[in-house]
Design a protein around this motif. Structure first.
Motif, short mmCIF file in Angstrom:
data_model
loop_
_atom_site.label_atom_id
_atom_site.label_comp_id
_atom_site.label_asym_id
_atom_site.label_seq_id
_atom_site.Cartn_x
_atom_site.Cartn_y
_atom_site.Cartn_z
N VAL A 140 0.84 -1.20 0.00
CA VAL A 140 0.00 0.00 0.00
C VAL A 140 0.87 1.25 0.00
CG1 VAL A 140 -1.65 1.34 1.36
CG2 VAL A 140 -2.01 -1.11 1.03
N GLN A 141 1.95 1.24 0.76
CA GLN A 141 2.86 2.39 0.80
C GLN A 141 3.46 2.64 -0.58
OE1 GLN A 141 6.21 1.88 3.42
NE2 GLN A 141 6.61 4.07 3.53
N ALA A 142 3.78 1.59 -1.32
CA ALA A 142 4.32 1.76 -2.67
C ALA A 142 3.29 2.43 -3.58
CB ALA A 142 4.75 0.41 -3.25
N PHE A 143 2.01 2.09 -3.41
CA PHE A 143 0.96 2.71 -4.21
C PHE A 143 0.79 4.19 -3.88
CE2 PHE A 143 -0.53 -1.65 -5.08
CZ PHE A 143 -0.77 -1.52 -6.44
N GLU A 144 1.17 4.58 -2.69
CA GLU A 144 1.01 5.96 -2.28
C GLU A 144 2.13 6.87 -2.79
OE1 GLU A 144 0.60 5.39 1.94
OE2 GLU A 144 -1.54 4.98 1.77
N THR A 145 3.11 6.29 -3.46
CA THR A 145 4.17 7.08 -4.08
C THR A 145 3.55 7.91 -5.20
OG1 THR A 145 5.75 5.33 -3.58
CG2 THR A 145 6.40 6.93 -5.26
N PRO A 146 3.77 9.22 -5.21
CA PRO A 146 3.07 10.11 -6.14
C PRO A 146 3.19 9.76 -7.61
CG PRO A 146 4.27 11.38 -4.51
CD PRO A 146 4.65 9.94 -4.32
N ASP A 147 4.35 9.31 -8.07
CA ASP A 147 4.54 9.11 -9.51
C ASP A 147 4.39 7.66 -9.96
OD1 ASP A 147 6.79 8.20 -8.24
OD2 ASP A 147 8.17 8.99 -9.73
N TYR A 169 1.80 5.86 -10.74
CA TYR A 169 0.83 5.63 -11.81
C TYR A 169 1.23 6.28 -13.13
CZ TYR A 169 -2.03 3.96 -8.00
OH TYR A 169 -2.49 3.25 -6.92
N SER A 170 2.10 7.26 -13.08
CA SER A 170 2.51 7.93 -14.32
C SER A 170 3.70 7.23 -14.96
CB SER A 170 2.88 9.39 -14.02
OG SER A 170 3.97 9.44 -13.12
N ASN A 171 4.31 6.28 -14.27
CA ASN A 171 5.46 5.57 -14.82
C ASN A 171 5.01 4.27 -15.47
OD1 ASN A 171 7.91 4.54 -15.47
ND2 ASN A 171 8.58 4.14 -13.39
N ASN A 172 4.63 4.38 -16.73
CA ASN A 172 4.18 3.20 -17.47
C ASN A 172 5.28 2.61 -18.33
OD1 ASN A 172 1.57 3.29 -16.46
ND2 ASN A 172 0.92 4.76 -18.01
N ALA A 173 6.50 3.10 -18.21
CA ALA A 173 7.61 2.63 -19.04
C ALA A 173 7.89 1.16 -18.83
CB ALA A 173 8.86 3.46 -18.75
N GLU A 174 7.72 0.67 -17.61
CA GLU A 174 8.02 -0.72 -17.32
C GLU A 174 6.92 -1.67 -17.79
OE1 GLU A 174 10.81 -1.92 -16.18
OE2 GLU A 174 11.71 0.04 -15.89
#
Length: 87
Positions: free
Chosen positions: A55-62, A64-69
């Motif tokens: 859950v903490q990883a999901f709360e990282t602001p960016d 969802y915007s990092n779709n490169a992977e």
């Protein structure tokens, strides 16, 4: 304990529950019996710690915007149609 979404080579097990780490997803399969004893308490603590880290990883602001992977290469299916050899 794994570091969620950090790499493609970590895994862990809680009881018979297997957790596989990847950079774009966490795969969880198997089952777990949380018995009302010291072992069940320890497994519940591990499960709680793991889900809190996810859950903490999901709360990282960016995140969802990092779709490169995310790519078709990381998916279970390649997207290529092949002839059925049984027909």
């Amino acid at each position: 304990m794994i570091e969620p979404f950090a790499n493609n080579h970590q895994s862990m097990q809680i009881g018979e529950l297997v957790i596989e780490n990847q950079v774009d997803k966490i795969i969880i399969y198997g089952d777990i019996e949380l018995t009302l004893d010291a072992t069940g308490y320890q497994q519940a603590q591990q499960l709680h710690e793991l889900t809190a880290k996810i859950v903490q990883a999901f709360e990282t602001p960016d995140i969802y915007s990092n779709n490169a992977e995310k790519s078709k290469e990381n998916d279970d299916q390649s997207g290529i149609n092949i002839d059925n050899p049984f027909l």
